[in-house]
Each structure stands twice: as C-alpha cells, then as structure tokens.
Design an enzyme around this catalytic site. Sequence first.
Site, PDB file in Angstrom:
ATOM      1  N   TYR A 142       0.954  -1.106   0.066  1.00  0.00           N
ATOM      2  CA  TYR A 142      -0.095  -0.036   0.088  1.00  0.00           C
ATOM      3  C   TYR A 142       1.007   1.311   0.087  1.00  0.00           C
ATOM      4  O   TYR A 142       0.289   2.238  -0.325  1.00  0.00           O
ATOM      5  CB  TYR A 142      -1.000   0.106   1.010  1.00  0.00           C
ATOM      6  CG  TYR A 142      -1.795  -1.177   1.401  1.00  0.00           C
ATOM      7  CD1 TYR A 142      -2.357  -2.029   0.220  1.00  0.00           C
ATOM      8  CD2 TYR A 142      -2.830  -1.190   2.457  1.00  0.00           C
ATOM      9  CE1 TYR A 142      -3.223  -2.797   0.131  1.00  0.00           C
ATOM     10  CE2 TYR A 142      -3.864  -2.218   2.379  1.00  0.00           C
ATOM     11  CZ  TYR A 142      -4.052  -3.025   1.165  1.00  0.00           C
ATOM     12  OH  TYR A 142      -4.948  -4.068   1.302  1.00  0.00           O
ATOM     13  N   LYS A 190       3.647 -15.345   2.924  1.00  0.00           N
ATOM     14  CA  LYS A 190       3.483 -16.360   1.693  1.00  0.00           C
ATOM     15  C   LYS A 190       4.780 -16.552   1.348  1.00  0.00           C
ATOM     16  O   LYS A 190       5.163 -16.199   0.079  1.00  0.00           O
ATOM     17  CB  LYS A 190       2.482 -15.387   0.624  1.00  0.00           C
ATOM     18  CG  LYS A 190       2.125 -15.923  -0.741  1.00  0.00           C
ATOM     19  CD  LYS A 190       0.913 -16.981  -0.466  1.00  0.00           C
ATOM     20  CE  LYS A 190       0.811 -17.687  -1.734  1.00  0.00           C
ATOM     21  NZ  LYS A 190      -0.014 -18.914  -1.635  1.00  0.00           N
ATOM     22  N   ASP A 222      -3.220 -18.101   2.417  1.00  0.00           N
ATOM     23  CA  ASP A 222      -4.261 -18.653   1.926  1.00  0.00           C
ATOM     24  C   ASP A 222      -4.825 -19.836   2.737  1.00  0.00           C
ATOM     25  O   ASP A 222      -6.018 -19.818   3.155  1.00  0.00           O
ATOM     26  CB  ASP A 222      -4.155 -19.234   0.655  1.00  0.00           C
ATOM     27  CG  ASP A 222      -2.377 -19.782   0.281  1.00  0.00           C
ATOM     28  OD1 ASP A 222      -2.010 -19.673   1.188  1.00  0.00           O
ATOM     29  OD2 ASP A 222      -2.282 -20.517  -0.549  1.00  0.00           O
ATOM     30  N   ASP A 246      -5.209  -6.731   6.199  1.00  0.00           N
ATOM     31  CA  ASP A 246      -6.350  -5.803   5.949  1.00  0.00           C
ATOM     32  C   ASP A 246      -7.141  -6.968   5.164  1.00  0.00           C
ATOM     33  O   ASP A 246      -8.556  -7.029   5.900  1.00  0.00           O
ATOM     34  CB  ASP A 246      -6.125  -4.985   4.551  1.00  0.00           C
ATOM     35  CG  ASP A 246      -7.146  -4.003   4.098  1.00  0.00           C
ATOM     36  OD1 ASP A 246      -7.979  -3.906   4.996  1.00  0.00           O
ATOM     37  OD2 ASP A 246      -6.915  -3.303   3.140  1.00  0.00           O
ATOM     38  N   ASP A 250     -10.851  -8.338   7.745  1.00  0.00           N
ATOM     39  CA  ASP A 250     -12.125  -8.208   7.475  1.00  0.00           C
ATOM     40  C   ASP A 250     -12.798  -9.389   7.597  1.00  0.00           C
ATOM     41  O   ASP A 250     -14.071  -9.506   7.851  1.00  0.00           O
ATOM     42  CB  ASP A 250     -12.438  -7.453   5.885  1.00  0.00           C
ATOM     43  CG  ASP A 250     -12.392  -6.008   6.128  1.00  0.00           C
ATOM     44  OD1 ASP A 250     -12.035  -5.318   6.997  1.00  0.00           O
ATOM     45  OD2 ASP A 250     -12.665  -5.335   5.007  1.00  0.00           O
TER      46      ASP A 250
END
Length: 358
Positions: A142, A190, A222, A246, A250
Amino acid sequence: MKKNIAVIRGDGIGPEIVNEAIKVLDAVAKKYGHTFEYTDADMGGCAIDKYGDPLPQHELDKCLNADSVLLGAVGGPKWDSVPGNMRPEKGLLRIRAGMGVYSNNRPAKIWPQLADASPLKPEIVEKGIDFIIVRELIGGIYFGEHRTFEDGERVSEDVMRYSESEIERIGRIGFETARKRRKKLCSVEKSNVLDTSRLWKSVIHRLAEEYPDVELSDMLVDNCAMQIVKNPAQFDVIVTENMFGDILSDEASMITGSIGMIPSSSLGAGSNGLYEPIHGSAPDIAGTDAANPIGTILSAAMMLRFSFDMPREADDIEEAVGKVLSGGFRTGDIMQSGMKKVKCSEMGSLIAQAVSEI
Ligand code: NAD
C-alpha cells in the site's frame, strides 16, 4: 486527568457514531473526574469539499498535537470519481503515516449475546472466537511505488517492500501481545512465493529466540483465510503484513457477526494512538440514525486502555456494552427476534447511562 482528543468525524455515518462515543467518554469523565477536551479535525470527503485535500497538513497537525485521535469513517460515493491521490482513503494512509502508527490491533471476539449472528456453524462458534490480528500498517504494497504506464498496452505495478527493522518492530508487538494473552503467536505470510515473506519469516524466527515463553507457528496466508472460518478457536494472536492483515481482519470481523461491533487501535512508538471502528462510512444508512455505534464506543475504550492508561474506565465501557446487549437492546444490524430495536443515538445513551451505573 486532562486529555485532549482529536476527533475526526469524517463522512457518512462517521459524525453519528462519533457523537455516541463522545457521549460515553463524557459519562466516564463525569464518573472519574477526568476532563476530556475534543478538537475537531477534518479528514476524508468533508476535507476534500472544504480544502480540496483529504487531509491538509493543518488538520493532521491537530491530530499530532492531541493526546489521541478518535476517528469515525471516511469516504462515500460522492468522492468515488476524484483522482487516486486525492481520494478520501488517502487521508487514512496519510494520517497513519503522519502519526507513525505502524501497528494495527483488531480483536475478533464473539459476544455471547450475539453468538447467533455469526455465519459459522454453532459447533464452531461454541469452541470460542477470541483472537487478535496485529497488522503492519505503514509499509508493504500500500505504501510502495504505484505506477501505470504504456508498454504496447497499459501496464500497472505496485511495489511491495519490507525492511528487517519494519518487520522486527511489528513482530515485537505480536510477541508482546501474545505474552499478555494465551501466549500463542501465528505469523502469517506467503513465503512459498514472495521474497518479502521469506524475509518476514526469518526475522520473526530470529525474534522468537527472545520470547521462549510464546509458542510461534507459521501459516501461509491462503491457509489462514481458510482456518479463520474452519477453526478460529486455534488462534490467539496473528501477526502479519499490511495487505494480508487488511483482508484477514475483514474476514475475521465477519465471523463475529457484525462489522458494526468491532473496534481497532493503531499505535506507534509513543502513546498517541488512532482509534477507529473497522467499518466504513456506510453511505447506505448515513443520516438515518440507524448505525451501530458500538465499534466506535469500544474504540474509545481501547483509547482509554492503551493511550491514557485508564484500565478501570475502559473496563466500565466494555461492561456497559455487555449490560446493554444483555438487556436486549439492538441496533438494526444486530437485531434478533424478541429484542428491542434502538436507534444509534439511543444505543449511545443507554451505554453512557450504564457506565454511570456500574
Ligand atoms: P462499509 O463498512 O461502510 O459498509 C458495509 C456494509 O456494512 C453496509 O451495508 C453498511 O450499512 C454496513 N455497516 C457498516 N458499518 C455499520 C454500522 N456501524 N452499523 C450498521 N451497519 C454498518 O463498507 P463499504 O460500503 O464498502 O464502504 C463505504 C465507504 O466507506 C467507501 O467510500 C469506502 O471507501 C469507505 N471506507 C472507509 C473506511 C474507513 O474510514 N476506515 C473503511 C472502509 C471503507
């Protein structure tokens, strides 16, 4: 104690939910003899309308000069078409970077009164959902370079970059948070694909030597996304980088029932933190006094606990929320049959009243 709180009401339901949090903070101040002074700061769409900038320096300065910052939410369809670097959400990135708050802390906890609201099967919910996601907040993709260019066709790239020191400081928050809880830390990355994740994993494992009392595990992002819905009881503290955090946070908020119930805190090296509910500005219900203010009210409780060192006062707010829920009061988003539906402003008043009665 006297504290100056910068208040960013923002857009959509932001002003409505922040009003209710202030009501509850005022009840705490009255009960304990504190003085909370509020300084309004503009950020998001309302700042674009007023200044042509989602967070002008003079508004950021108000936040930097305060003892802490309470934020409602920003953004909305009115500003969807403004250029990328002027979008309301840029204000969010700018305030996080400006305040140097590199650690975002989001609890995913199910309130027993709302267990039915979880979309998970009862047998999964019964095992308990009580974990925290510690997310790196001012690094990663980001904040890397973003560009779109022509190369026979349009091509875009976003750069993901992490340094050892950035990973180490967020890793420490993860270990310290786990140490105060059930002493289990799951590091999510990852590393089968990304260099940044391989560096992440090696730094976290190096840090683990300083925290022999914390049980460290590694999980690919994942798999983590699957495990959060399959067996959330396994988690105590999850530490991860910005974009993974992020998305996972959620997801974690969804399994607890309502997005309107969840607070968050963002902290850096000092005590001045940024406290906000995890949801957005909910333009679909803005101006109808229908929003759930509890996420913002619990964010205010986190502010008292983490920035002002007022644990008793924070406990009172959390207990008051539990009492009001046990009393059967619900905003529309968490409404269940047999319960009493209340407006946003009524919910705030009930919680403020409960604080004074505890
Ligand atoms: P949202 O979180 O605003 O809303 C999603 C859904 O949840 C909506 O149906 C909304 O009515 C409901 N909801 C959210 N908060 C609620 C509450 N407190 N009480 C009751 N219901 C609630 O997400 P969105 O619709 O994707 O985004 C709307 C705007 O908010 C966008 O402009 C987005 O960019 C912005 N946004 C801001 C923040 C922030 O300020 N931190 C975070 C996310 C999204």
